[in-house]
Design an enzyme around this catalytic site. Structure first.
Site, mmCIF file in Angstrom:
data_model
loop_
_atom_site.group_PDB
_atom_site.id
_atom_site.type_symbol
_atom_site.label_atom_id
_atom_site.label_comp_id
_atom_site.label_asym_id
_atom_site.label_seq_id
_atom_site.Cartn_x
_atom_site.Cartn_y
_atom_site.Cartn_z
ATOM 1 N N LYS A 31 6.610 -5.947 -48.087
ATOM 2 C CA LYS A 31 5.848 -4.818 -48.659
ATOM 3 C C LYS A 31 4.432 -4.806 -48.078
ATOM 4 O O LYS A 31 3.987 -5.806 -47.489
ATOM 5 C CB LYS A 31 5.824 -4.950 -50.187
ATOM 6 C CG LYS A 31 5.168 -6.226 -50.698
ATOM 7 C CD LYS A 31 5.462 -6.451 -52.176
ATOM 8 C CE LYS A 31 4.786 -7.713 -52.672
ATOM 9 N NZ LYS A 31 5.258 -8.094 -54.026
ATOM 10 N N ARG A 122 5.809 -6.068 -66.495
ATOM 11 C CA ARG A 122 5.244 -5.248 -65.435
ATOM 12 C C ARG A 122 6.296 -4.232 -64.981
ATOM 13 O O ARG A 122 6.080 -3.036 -65.055
ATOM 14 C CB ARG A 122 4.790 -6.146 -64.276
ATOM 15 C CG ARG A 122 3.994 -5.429 -63.218
ATOM 16 C CD ARG A 122 3.598 -6.364 -62.086
ATOM 17 N NE ARG A 122 4.731 -6.857 -61.314
ATOM 18 C CZ ARG A 122 4.618 -7.461 -60.132
ATOM 19 N NH1 ARG A 122 3.419 -7.664 -59.596
ATOM 20 N NH2 ARG A 122 5.688 -7.870 -59.484
ATOM 21 N N TYR A 236 -29.116 -6.775 -43.968
ATOM 22 C CA TYR A 236 -29.463 -5.884 -45.088
ATOM 23 C C TYR A 236 -29.975 -6.672 -46.286
ATOM 24 O O TYR A 236 -29.422 -7.734 -46.628
ATOM 25 C CB TYR A 236 -28.223 -5.110 -45.538
ATOM 26 C CG TYR A 236 -27.854 -3.931 -44.679
ATOM 27 C CD1 TYR A 236 -28.753 -2.891 -44.449
ATOM 28 C CD2 TYR A 236 -26.579 -3.843 -44.128
ATOM 29 C CE1 TYR A 236 -28.384 -1.791 -43.682
ATOM 30 C CE2 TYR A 236 -26.206 -2.748 -43.365
ATOM 31 C CZ TYR A 236 -27.114 -1.725 -43.137
ATOM 32 O OH TYR A 236 -26.742 -0.651 -42.392
ATOM 33 N N MET A 285 -20.915 -3.266 -42.606
ATOM 34 C CA MET A 285 -19.653 -2.541 -42.423
ATOM 35 C C MET A 285 -18.925 -2.963 -41.148
ATOM 36 O O MET A 285 -17.699 -3.132 -41.137
ATOM 37 C CB MET A 285 -19.913 -1.029 -42.385
ATOM 38 C CG MET A 285 -18.627 -0.205 -42.368
ATOM 39 S SD MET A 285 -18.915 1.565 -42.207
ATOM 40 C CE MET A 285 -19.743 1.943 -43.738
HETATM 41 C C1 LIG Z 1 5.613 -9.420 -54.052
HETATM 42 C C2 LIG Z 1 6.905 -9.798 -54.685
HETATM 43 C C3 LIG Z 1 7.654 -10.870 -54.185
HETATM 44 C C4 LIG Z 1 7.110 -11.821 -53.142
HETATM 45 O O1 LIG Z 1 6.165 -12.651 -53.792
HETATM 46 P P1 LIG Z 1 5.382 -13.799 -53.027
HETATM 47 O O2 LIG Z 1 4.593 -14.456 -54.102
HETATM 48 O O3 LIG Z 1 4.511 -13.119 -52.030
HETATM 49 O O4 LIG Z 1 6.384 -14.688 -52.405
HETATM 50 C C5 LIG Z 1 8.922 -11.088 -54.700
HETATM 51 N N1 LIG Z 1 9.406 -10.301 -55.691
HETATM 52 C C6 LIG Z 1 8.703 -9.279 -56.214
HETATM 53 C C7 LIG Z 1 9.297 -8.471 -57.317
HETATM 54 C C8 LIG Z 1 7.427 -8.997 -55.756
HETATM 55 O O5 LIG Z 1 6.717 -8.006 -56.302
#
Ligand SMILES: *Cc1c(COP(=O)(O)O)cnc(C)c1O
Length: 338
Positions: A31, A122, A236, A285
């Site tokens: 993801k 969640r 800055y 930046m």
């Molecule tokens: C992001 C996620 C993972 C992977 O988790 P990691 O801690 O990065 O290994 C697995 N399952 C779900 C549902 C997630 O949201």
């Protein structure tokens, strides 16, 4: 040069995590564009190494990697079946009865999976929702059933055992592949492995997988150096004043590239061939300044992420986690894949 991403290290980390859960199949979580590192480059290498199950957050992310994977790779979408999502060639992980009915109405006969809430609150169906939907959902033939742990990076946390018990109770008598563990869950041991594990951050060299091979090196070109006299300021807000004659190097990246501004004055360094050069003054930046007075020779580039200062060390300095450092990496870097 720029952002170097070691694909072979990602593959080796996937193999090492898969080997820790030998009774389960190992998926790969890609993801957020492979935690910011480039999913289109990563997924073919993991497929070649044997991965057949991939997880993304959104259908759009799934569509982006679909052309980079053969048809027998399963791309699972964690947000499930959201209204308007194009799920062609993807497997939604259904999170609620509402999603289930939408999905069965719109994609009859097409593959889907189910997420249950084992306590994180969640995503996923609550126990009561699940018990009323269970027979109908199982009759529709989900590909697998999964849940997610809230505290897997803390092995002693009581939520782990509570979620494990809740997941077992909700899946009792179900004859389908089950999945509970991400990176942290894999490290909790075999009780948590079930049939499919879902490592993400560990593939990319992040904690809690302490044995991960480093995947990322971030090297920033030096634009200019100058001598500053005692009493002169840098950057800055004049937050740093030189106490002695010092040489300051300015490199070409800043908070617009994911070098979080909170790293200013945090004790984080840029590294010159492994030698620490403290970041001085504010991260701006497009620029970062570091004290290179002690170097005999200044290299053309200084590293922010390197074996001496891995992503989780940068994260500690910034008061965050490796995941956020990775997914903040900007798009202006010249990227190279090893
Ligand atoms: C992001 C996620 C993972 C992977 O988790 P990691 O801690 O990065 O290994 C697995 N399952 C779900 C549902 C997630 O949201």
């Amino acid at each position: 040069m720029g952002l170097q991403i070691d694909i072979q290290a990602i593959v080796a980390n996937w193999q090492a995590l898969a080997a820790k859960a030998p009774t389960a199949r190992a998926a790969a979580v890609v993801k957020a564009d492979g935690y910011g590192l480039g999913a289109a480059k990563i997924v073919p290498a993991l497929y070649e190494a044997g991965a057949r199950d991939f997880f993304v957050a959104l259908a759009r992310e799934g569509q982006a990697i679909r052309p980079h994977l053969p048809a027998d790779a399963r791309i699972n979408v964690l947000s499930g079946h959201m209204e308007g999502a194009d799920l062609t060639g993807l497997v939604p992980v259904i999170n609620s009865p509402e999603q289930f009915f939408r999905d069965r109405a719109m994609r009859p006969g097409k593959p889907f999976a189910i997420q249950l809430d084992s306590g994180m609150n969640r995503l996923g169906m609550e126990p009561a929702e699940w018990s009323s939907l269970r027979d109908e959902a199982l009759a529709a033939g989900p590909a697998f059933i999964m849940s997610h742990l809230a505290c897997a990076d803390e092995p002693e946390h009581p939520a782990n055992a509570m979620q494990l018990a809740a997941f077992r109770e909700m899946t009792e008598g179900v004859d389908l592949p089950l999945s509970l563990a991400a990176t942290g869950g894999i490290l909790l041991g075999k009780d948590y492995h079930f049939d499919l594990v879902r490592p993400g951050v560990g593939l990319y060299g992040g904690m809690p997988f302490a044995d991960a091979l480093p995947v990322v090196r971030l090297s920033l070109p030096v634009i200019q150096t100058r001598l500053v006299e005692p009493g002169e300021i840098v950057g800055y807000g004049a937050t740093w004043t030189s106490d002695a004659p010092r040489r300051i190097a300015t490199v070409a990246a800043g908070y617009a590239d994911g070098i979080l501004r909170i790293l200013s004055g945090s004790g984080a360094s840029l590294y010159a061939d492994g030698v620490a050069c403290p970041i001085v003054g504010r991260v701006s930046m497009d620029l970062v300044t570091a004290d290179v007075t002690h170097l005999r020779q200044l290299p053309a580039e200084l590293d922010l992420i390197c074996p001496e200062q891995p992503i989780d060390a940068v994260a500690d300095r910034a008061g965050t986690i490796g995941y956020e450092i990775l997914t903040s990496l900007g798009h202006r870097y010249e990227r190279s894949y090893l």
